[in-house]
Design an enzyme around this catalytic site. Sequence first.
Site, PDB file in Angstrom:
ATOM      1  CB  THR A  19      41.790  29.434  46.564  1.00  0.00           C
ATOM      2  OG1 THR A  19      42.531  30.510  46.027  1.00  0.00           O
ATOM      3  CG2 THR A  19      42.505  28.139  46.252  1.00  0.00           C
ATOM      4  CB  SER A  64      38.841  37.732  47.778  1.00  0.00           C
ATOM      5  OG  SER A  64      40.223  37.637  47.961  1.00  0.00           O
ATOM      6  CB  SER A  65      41.964  40.084  43.487  1.00  0.00           C
ATOM      7  OG  SER A  65      42.904  39.302  44.176  1.00  0.00           O
ATOM      8  CG  ASP A  96      44.503  36.874  47.099  1.00  0.00           C
ATOM      9  OD1 ASP A  96      45.257  36.120  47.740  1.00  0.00           O
ATOM     10  OD2 ASP A  96      44.389  36.837  45.865  1.00  0.00           O
ATOM     11  CB  THR A 281      54.228  51.072  61.965  1.00  0.00           C
ATOM     12  OG1 THR A 281      55.449  50.436  61.582  1.00  0.00           O
ATOM     13  CG2 THR A 281      53.366  50.060  62.678  1.00  0.00           C
ATOM     14  CD  GLN A 282      56.839  51.626  55.120  1.00  0.00           C
ATOM     15  OE1 GLN A 282      57.794  50.889  54.880  1.00  0.00           O
ATOM     16  NE2 GLN A 282      56.751  52.848  54.622  1.00  0.00           N
TER      17      GLN A 282
END
Length: 347
Positions: A19, A64-65, A96, A281-282
Site C-alpha cells: 500500500t 504482498s498477498s 498483509d 494455539t489459535q
Amino acid sequence: MHSNRRKATRILIIYTGGTVGMVVDSQSGALKPIGFREIRDNIPEIVRLGFEVDVHAFNPPLDSSNMQPAIWVDLAGIIGKKYDGYDGFVILHGSDTMAFTASALSFLLENLGKPVILTGSQLPIGEIRTDARENIITALEIAAARKGGKALVPEVCIYFDYQLFRGNRSKKYNAEKFEAFYSMNYPPLAEAGINIKYQREAIVKAPEAPLKLHSKLDNQVAVLKIFPGINAATVDAILATPGCKAVILETFGSGNASTEAWFIAALQKAIARGLIIVNITQCDGGAVELGRYETSAQLLKIGVWSGHDLTFEAALAKLMFLLAQKHSRKRLRELMETSLRGELTND
Ligand code: ASP
C-alpha cells in the site's frame, strides 16, 4: 548521531511494493502498486536524514498477498549479496504478509549482525493522512542506529506505528488501525516517541560468527484449523494432502482439541505414515502446553509436536526452513521445539 558518522552510514531500501507505494487505478478504482518514484517524491526528508540511501526496487512491485517463498529466498539473497556494503536494510513491504516475510527472513539469515527492518503503511504515501512517512523515516533511523560501532538492533524486525517488533513474533492483527501489528508473546524491541527508546535486554546480541545465508524453503506444509463441528472428511482431506510433509494443527487455548476417537485416530494414522503435526494455539497470546488438560494429553501421547508460543507465521516459515534442510525426524523435532532466532519461548 554526529553528522560525519551519518554521512558514512549506508542503508539499502528494498522496495517490494504494498500500500505504501500504491495509487488508485483510474479505471477499476482499486489500489494497485506503482514504482518507487511515488515514494521518493513524497518523502524529500529521506535526503535530510544525511545517510547514504540506495534503493533496490522490485519491478513490478507486489501487493504482498502475492508474496511467495521463492521471493523470500530472493530477498535474503539480495541482503546476502549487499551485506558488506551497507549498515542496515529497510524493506518496504505490504502489511498483509509482512509478518510471514519477516519470519522467513529471520530463518534464512543466520548470524545476522545488521538491522533488517520491514515497514509499510496502511495508507498510501500520496494520501494526506498517510502513516507511511513516519514509518519509513523511523525505520531508516533504526536501521542506522549503532552503539560502540555495532548495530543496536541486529535482527529482522517490523517497525509500524511507533513500535519495533521482532519480526518472527509479530502478527498483523488490524486491517483498519494505523497500529496494524502486535507481538503478544514478546515485548516491543523499541518504541518511538520524541526519542527512540530501545529495550536493550529484549534485543539479541550481535553474533560473532559471519552471516550464513540459507537459500532453501520447502512449502510442503498444510494447516488444519480445528473448530467445533469439524467433520472427518475435512480432517482426512487435509491430512492426506498429496506431498505434504508437515501439518500445523491450530488448536484451542493452550493446545487443546477434541478427544473424539475418530479425530485422534485420524491424527495417529497420519503420524504413523510419517506426517509431522505441530500444535500451535489459535490464540494470539500464550502458549501450547501439551498435557495440561486431558484434551491435549492425548495429542502428546500420539506424537504431536509442540509449537509452544510460535505465531502461525513463524511456525509456517520455520517448518518450511527446517524441512528444506533434510534433518532426521528426531533432530527436526528438537530444532522445531527450540528457539533458533528468538521466535519461541520454551523455558
Ligand atoms: N494489500 C496490501 C499489501 O499487503 C496491504 C498493505 O500494504 O497494507 O500489499
